[in-house]
Structure formats: structure tokens, C-alpha cells
Design an enzyme around this catalytic site. Structure first.
Site, short mmCIF file in Angstrom:
data_model
loop_
_atom_site.label_atom_id
_atom_site.label_comp_id
_atom_site.label_asym_id
_atom_site.label_seq_id
_atom_site.Cartn_x
_atom_site.Cartn_y
_atom_site.Cartn_z
N GLY A 64 1.60 -21.02 13.33
CA GLY A 64 0.01 -20.80 13.88
C GLY A 64 -0.58 -20.22 12.16
O GLY A 64 -0.42 -20.55 11.46
N LEU A 65 -1.37 -19.53 12.67
CA LEU A 65 -2.67 -18.95 12.10
C LEU A 65 -3.20 -19.68 11.19
O LEU A 65 -3.35 -19.47 10.07
CB LEU A 65 -1.91 -18.07 11.05
CG LEU A 65 -1.68 -16.41 12.44
CD1 LEU A 65 -1.06 -15.75 11.69
CD2 LEU A 65 -2.62 -16.16 13.00
N CYS A 66 -3.07 -21.33 11.69
CA CYS A 66 -4.11 -22.20 10.33
C CYS A 66 -5.19 -22.59 10.73
O CYS A 66 -5.12 -23.76 10.66
CB CYS A 66 -3.05 -23.26 9.74
SG CYS A 66 -2.11 -23.70 11.13
N GLY A 67 -5.87 -22.18 11.83
CA GLY A 67 -7.17 -22.75 12.22
C GLY A 67 -6.79 -24.04 13.26
O GLY A 67 -6.00 -23.28 14.66
#
Lengths: 137, 294
Positions: B86-89
């Protein structure tokens, strides 16, 4: 009237020049192409490509792929290609040895078929370099 | 007012977070550059391959070939390319929005953990899920493609489509759906490809003479089509990865900036609290001194 020869691999456009004649190995035997050749699509075998430019002859080694002759354009799609001027015999011998060893090992320790096929392609390409280099002299 | 020690602890926490997001940003930047490079270097090959198939387009009408013939579509086959982490907007969320419009007879194949999670949660028909590592080597992609081609030949699925995030630029990535099989509309497919790569297509010489095939035509056509699908999927996966990394880079950059702002605010608060405590102390001392003197 001269031919345009493009050799393209998945990594880069390896060769793109205008040449006079070009010969390459196909699944049905060697084909030599001069300007005004009729349109042709053929399966390319691993081996050497002979390029005539003026009175110079260049040798290239290629892996398997496809050849298209269309108009005065010769396009070669292959998995790998190299100009044999850029490599020397020792490197080729080593590459062949490495490829065959890897292949042997691979066949013993049953890895999947795709991987073996890849190793075989590497071995074929190394052989093709040797052949092309041998023919140059 | 919060006490100084609490604020100091928060400052420490925010600083740590900023360090991590900054590191992630830098990693994503370098990965993005690499992914972009490899996506770019594959373009001439993809283009030439498409041209070869395109020059056949006039010749394939009478061909009864699995890859070229249309058949009634009972189940669409859709390959979803998402990220593992994750952590990709909003990258994956945007991607999955496309999927919600697709009706339930479709069958899915996924790349990336996020897609398989989403598809199983949405109770879609997931045929297989694959993982492809960061460099997306051809060998790994090949397994996916071979599975798709096999299912297509078995008529488990009647189309091969791919849903991925196309890379417009570092800031903009757009989810897109592309149909790969059957290869029916070669001309518009070529046009799209040229548009995507920004290449001039006027240089193709028209040669009206009959094409010679070595060996037979059907064999070459089948192999070319299979190669085309493999190459195309590999290319699109590379592009999806460039999108992933740039989305992550942007997300992490804004996280780092936010952490910086938060730190400024907290530092101000901390200084204020500290000054208030000092003033308070002086006040108390002088009040005590005053009381003693009188």
C-alpha cells in the site's frame, strides 16, 4: 536503392542502418535479401546475420525471432542480438560453457519448462555468436 | 496547555515518521526511474511487432484462427495489475473503481496482493492470482500470460483484457482497460499504440504485393499473436510499475512535507509551553520573595 535494416530486441533497438544486402537463417533455411524483394514474413533461427554494406561485410549474431521484409525495409525481431566485432572468442567460449553447465544443472534439478527453454535460448545464442565469428574470418 | 514532556515525545515520534517516509520516497524515486527506463526500452520492440501484425491485417480476414476470430462473449477474461504494497495514494482505489462497472460474469486473474484481496472481498470470480517481483522479469510475466492464453484456448474465458494504471507523468497516472484478445481491430489498435508511444506512423511504406510466408501462414500468425500478447502484457506491467512507484513517491513526498509542517507547529507549541513554565516559576519566586519582605 538500398535496404533499411532494423534489428530490435526487447531491451533496445540494436541496429538501424541502410545496407545493400542481408542474409539470415530462417526455419526453412538461409534467406538472402536484396532490394525489391517480395514481402516476406519468416521465422528466424538463432544464428548469424550477414550484412553487406558497400564493400564491407558485417556479422551479427541473433537469437530466435521473426523477420519481416516489407517494401525495402527489413525488420528483425529477436530476443537478443550482438555485433560479433564487439565480443572476443574467449568470452564466447566461456558463455557457451556457462550456458551448457546451467542447462545440465537445470535438467537435473527439475526446474520448470519455461526456465529450461530460456537457458536453451542462451546456449543457442552463444553458439550463434561462435558461428558468426568463425565465418567472419 | 499540554505539558512539555508530552510535546517532546510527540516531536520525537513525528521526526521518526518523517525519516521513514523520506527514505521510502527516495527508494520509490530510484525504482520509478528504473521502471520507466525498462518500460521505455521495450517500446521499439512492441511497436515493430505491432507493425508486423498490422501489415498482416489485410490478409487475416479469411483466417480461422483462435486469436483472431471473435466468438460470443460469455465470460470476459480480465487481468488486473495492482501493487503488492500500500502507501501509494489512491492508485489502487482508482484502479478498482473501473472493476466495479464490470458485470459479474467476468472472470479475473490478478497480479499483486491488493487486487486479489479486493476481488475476493467483492466476491468476483478469481481464476488465479500471481505475484510479480519489482523488476518484472519476462520469465515471471510469462507464466501469467501462458495461463491466460491457455484459458482462452480452453474457452474458459472469451476475451483477454488487462486493467492497469497507465503512466502519464510523475504526477498523473490513469487507470485503463485494454483489450488484447481477440485481435480483431488491428488498425485502431496500431493507431492507439502509436499514439501512446508518440511515434510517427506515416513512414510505413505500403507494399501491395502478396506476402510470402516461411513456413506456413497459420503457424506464423499463431506464434506472432502469442508473442504479441506476451510482449504487450509485459510492457503494460512495466508501465503499471512505473505508475506504482511514482504514485508512492508523490504520496511519500506529501507525507514528508506534512510531517515537516507538524514538526514546526509542535516546536512552536513546545517553546511556548516551556516559556510559560519559566514565567510561572519566576512569578512564584518573586511572589514568595515579596511575601517574605513584608
Amino acid at each position: 536503392m538500398s535496404l533499411t535494416l532494423d534489428i530490435v530486441t526487447p531491451d533496445a533497438k540494436v541496429y538501424s542502418e541502410s545496407v545493400d544486402e542481408v542474409g539470415f537463417p530462417t526455419s526453412e533455411g538461409r534467406i538472402h535479401v536484396l532490394p525489391h524483394h517480395i514481402p516476406l514474413i519468416a521465422k528466424l533461427n538463432a544464428g548469424d546475420i550477414k550484412v553487406h554494406k558497400g564493400n564491407k561485410v558485417e556479422m551479427l549474431a541473433v537469437g530466435t525471432g521473426f523477420v519481416e521484409v516489407y517494401g525495402d525495409k527489413v525488420s528483425i525481431l529477436t530476443d537478443q542480438a550482438i555485433n560479433v566485432e564487439e565480443v572476443d572468442d574467449k568470452d564466447i567460449d566461456e558463455a557457451i560453457k556457462r550456458a551448457q553447465e546451467a542447462l545440465e544443472e537445470g535438467k537435473k534439478s527439475d526446474i520448470d519448462a519455461a526456465e529450461i527453454e530460456r537457458l536453451e535460448a542462451a546456449a543457442r545464442f552463444a553458439m550463434a555468436q561462435q558461428i558468426a565469428r568463425g565465418k567472419r574470418r | 496547555m499540554a505539558n512539555t514532556r508530552d510535546i517532546r515525545n510527540r516531536i520525537k515520534g513525528v521526526k521518526n515518521t518523517r525519516q521513514i517516509t523520506k527514505a521510502m520516497q527516495m527508494v520509490a524515486t530510484s525504482k520509478m526511474k528504473r521502471a520507466q527506463e525498462s518500460a521505455k526500452s521495450g517500446r521499439p520492440y512492441a511497436l515493430l511487432l505491432a507493425d508486423v501484425i498490422g501489415s498482416l491485417s489485410g490478409n487475416v480476414e479469411d483466417v480461422r484462427q483462435t486469436f483472431f476470430a471473435t466468438r460470443p462473449v460469455k465470460h470476459r477474461g480480465i487481468l488486473v495489475v495492482s501493487t503488492d504494497k500500500g502507501l501509494c495514494g489512491a492508485l489502487n482505489a482508482n484502479l478498482f473503481r473501473i472493476l466495479s462497472d464490470i458485470d459479474s460474469s467476468a472472470k479475473f486473474v490478478s497480479i499483486g496482493k491488493r487486487a486479489s484481496q479486493y476481488l475476493s472481498r467483492a466476491r468476483r470470480d478469481l481464476l488465479a492470482d500471481f505475484t510479480v517481483n519489482d523488476r518484472a522479469p519476462f520469465a515471471e510475466v510469462r507464466k501469467v500470460v501462458e495461463f491466460l492464453l491457455w484459458s482462452y484456448e480452453q474457452e474458459t474465458i472469451d476475451t483477454v483484457e488487462i486493467v492497469y494504471t497507465s503512466f502519464v507523468n510523475t504526477l498523473v497516472q490513469e487507470p485503463e482497460i485494454v483489450q488484447l484478445l481477440p485481435l480483431t481491430d488491428l488498425d485502431s489498435m496500431l493507431e492507439k499504440l502509436h499514439a501512446r508511444f508518440g511515434a510517427a506512423d506515416d513512414e510505413t511504406v505500403k507494399d501491395r504485393r502478396e506476402i510470402l510466408f516461411e513456413p506456413v501462414r497459420d503457424e506464423i500468425l499463431a506464434e506472432l499473436a502469442a508473442l504479441y500478447v506476451k510482449q504487450e502484457i509485459h510492457q503494460l506491467i512495466l508501465e503499471a510499475q512505473a505508475s506504482e512507484h511514482s504514485a508512492r513517491m508523490v504520496a511519500m513526498k506529501s507525507a514528508t512535507d506534512n510531517a515537516g509542517n507538524l514538526l514546526d507547529e509542535l516546536t512552536l507549541q513546545y517553546n511556548r509551553a516551556r516559556q510559560a513554565a519559566i514565567t510561572q516559576e519566576i512569578l512564584e519566586i518573586s511572589a514568595a520573595a515579596f511575601a517574605e519582605n513584608t
